[in-house]
Design a protein around this motif. Structure first.
Motif, PDB file in Angstrom:
ATOM      1  N   ALA A  74      37.372  12.826   6.980  1.00 39.07           N
ATOM      2  CA  ALA A  74      36.718  14.108   7.262  1.00 39.07           C
ATOM      3  C   ALA A  74      36.394  14.917   5.913  1.00 39.07           C
ATOM      4  N   ASP A  75      37.083  14.705   4.906  1.00 33.39           N
ATOM      5  CA  ASP A  75      36.822  15.171   3.592  1.00 33.39           C
ATOM      6  C   ASP A  75      35.651  14.432   2.898  1.00 33.39           C
ATOM      7  N   ILE A  76      35.688  13.240   3.099  1.00 36.82           N
ATOM      8  CA  ILE A  76      34.569  12.153   2.667  1.00 36.82           C
ATOM      9  C   ILE A  76      33.370  12.713   3.078  1.00 36.82           C
ATOM     10  N   ASN A  77      33.355  12.882   4.322  1.00 40.17           N
ATOM     11  CA  ASN A  77      31.952  13.237   5.309  1.00 40.17           C
ATOM     12  C   ASN A  77      31.660  14.589   4.523  1.00 40.17           C
ATOM     13  N   HIS A  78      32.464  15.479   4.390  1.00 35.48           N
ATOM     14  CA  HIS A  78      31.999  16.736   4.159  1.00 35.48           C
ATOM     15  C   HIS A  78      31.376  16.712   2.686  1.00 35.48           C
ATOM     16  N   VAL A  79      31.942  16.062   1.638  1.00 32.36           N
ATOM     17  CA  VAL A  79      31.514  15.997   0.440  1.00 32.36           C
ATOM     18  C   VAL A  79      30.196  15.469   0.446  1.00 32.36           C
TER      19      VAL A  79
ATOM     20  N   LEU B  78      27.876  14.296   2.897  1.00 33.14           N
ATOM     21  CA  LEU B  78      26.867  15.399   3.440  1.00 33.14           C
ATOM     22  C   LEU B  78      26.329  16.552   2.850  1.00 33.14           C
ATOM     23  N   ASN B  79      27.371  17.145   2.246  1.00 27.58           N
ATOM     24  CA  ASN B  79      26.956  18.262   1.184  1.00 27.58           C
ATOM     25  C   ASN B  79      25.942  18.003   0.142  1.00 27.58           C
ATOM     26  N   LEU B  80      26.361  16.779  -0.414  1.00 28.64           N
ATOM     27  CA  LEU B  80      25.622  16.330  -1.863  1.00 28.64           C
ATOM     28  C   LEU B  80      24.488  15.802  -1.217  1.00 28.64           C
ATOM     29  N   ASN B  81      24.356  15.299  -0.091  1.00 27.76           N
ATOM     30  CA  ASN B  81      22.953  14.499   0.246  1.00 27.76           C
ATOM     31  C   ASN B  81      22.084  15.771   0.632  1.00 27.76           C
TER      32      ASN B  81
ATOM     33  N   SER C 122      28.517  25.214  -8.845  1.00 27.36           N
ATOM     34  CA  SER C 122      28.075  24.891  -7.656  1.00 27.36           C
ATOM     35  C   SER C 122      26.536  24.582  -7.618  1.00 27.36           C
ATOM     36  N   ASP C 123      26.008  24.750  -8.617  1.00 27.35           N
ATOM     37  CA  ASP C 123      24.614  24.467  -8.887  1.00 27.35           C
ATOM     38  C   ASP C 123      24.085  23.558  -9.930  1.00 27.35           C
ATOM     39  N   THR C 124      25.008  22.896 -10.732  1.00 25.38           N
ATOM     40  CA  THR C 124      24.772  22.200 -11.772  1.00 25.38           C
ATOM     41  C   THR C 124      25.722  20.762 -11.935  1.00 25.38           C
ATOM     42  N   ILE C 125      25.015  19.675 -12.140  1.00 30.77           N
ATOM     43  CA  ILE C 125      25.637  18.380 -12.420  1.00 30.77           C
ATOM     44  C   ILE C 125      25.137  17.920 -13.611  1.00 30.77           C
ATOM     45  N   ARG C 126      25.870  16.752 -13.953  1.00 28.85           N
ATOM     46  CA  ARG C 126      25.441  15.719 -15.087  1.00 28.85           C
ATOM     47  C   ARG C 126      25.203  14.493 -14.198  1.00 28.85           C
ATOM     48  N   TYR C 127      24.006  13.978 -14.321  1.00 24.63           N
ATOM     49  CA  TYR C 127      23.956  12.415 -13.859  1.00 24.63           C
ATOM     50  C   TYR C 127      22.818  11.620 -14.735  1.00 24.63           C
ATOM     51  N   LYS C 128      23.416  10.550 -15.104  1.00 26.92           N
ATOM     52  CA  LYS C 128      22.387   9.798 -15.897  1.00 26.92           C
ATOM     53  C   LYS C 128      21.743  10.248 -17.114  1.00 26.92           C
ATOM     54  N   GLY C 129      22.765  10.987 -17.956  1.00 26.96           N
ATOM     55  CA  GLY C 129      22.382  11.518 -19.310  1.00 26.96           C
ATOM     56  C   GLY C 129      21.518  12.926 -18.969  1.00 26.96           C
TER      57      GLY C 129
ATOM     58  N   TYR D 254      35.029  23.769  -1.584  1.00 24.74           N
ATOM     59  CA  TYR D 254      35.626  22.604  -1.251  1.00 24.74           C
ATOM     60  C   TYR D 254      36.061  21.733  -1.908  1.00 24.74           C
ATOM     61  N   MET D 255      35.275  21.294  -3.042  1.00 27.57           N
ATOM     62  CA  MET D 255      35.712  20.400  -3.812  1.00 27.57           C
ATOM     63  C   MET D 255      37.096  20.793  -4.614  1.00 27.57           C
TER      64      MET D 255
END
Length: 132
Positions: free
Chosen positions: A56-61, A63-66, A104-111, A125-126
């Protein structure tokens, strides 16, 4: 000779143009939650590492990121500090994706930093999963 000159001019322009497309808002994450066996999260604030394995936690995280659309920002090289260094793993234990969730609105991804422009990360939630 003219074709070579044209190529010398056109190729760099084309590359710059194509690279510019990476700055258009886009969905970075499109993972089927059923492909995920666990999510490992290292909390940069506490130094704790947590494995999220509850379906359930995996699904929530996931689906939210998607649902989040991001816009590429400035390079993230030479920056330190973060909240959640996150790795999404499949059933064979291989990494499907690695990213760092800062807010909640910023990530780092591939540099690069990416900012959410449509929807947002369920940071609370995270945080609740990581700090149980």
């Amino acid at each position: 000779m003219k074709k070579r000159k044209l190529l010398i001019i056109a190729v760099p322009i084309l590359l710059v143009f194509l690279y510019g497309f990476t700055y258009f808002p886009q969905k970075l994450i499109s993972i089927d939650p059923s492909e995920v066996s666990k999510i490992t999260v290292f909390d940069g604030n506490t130094g704790e590492k947590v494995e999220i394995t509850d379906e359930a936690d995996i699904n929530h995280v996931i689906l939210n990121l998607n649902e989040v659309t991001f816009r590429k920002g400035k390079p993230s090289f030479m920056y330190s500090g973060y909240s959640f260094d996150t790795t999404i793993l499949n059933h064979e234990g291989k990494s499907l994706m690695e990213l760092t969730i800062n807010t909640s609105d910023t990530i780092r991804y591939k540099g690069f930093f990416y900012t959410a422009v449509e929807n947002s990360i369920d940071y609370d939630y995270m945080e609740s999963l990581v700090r149980k």
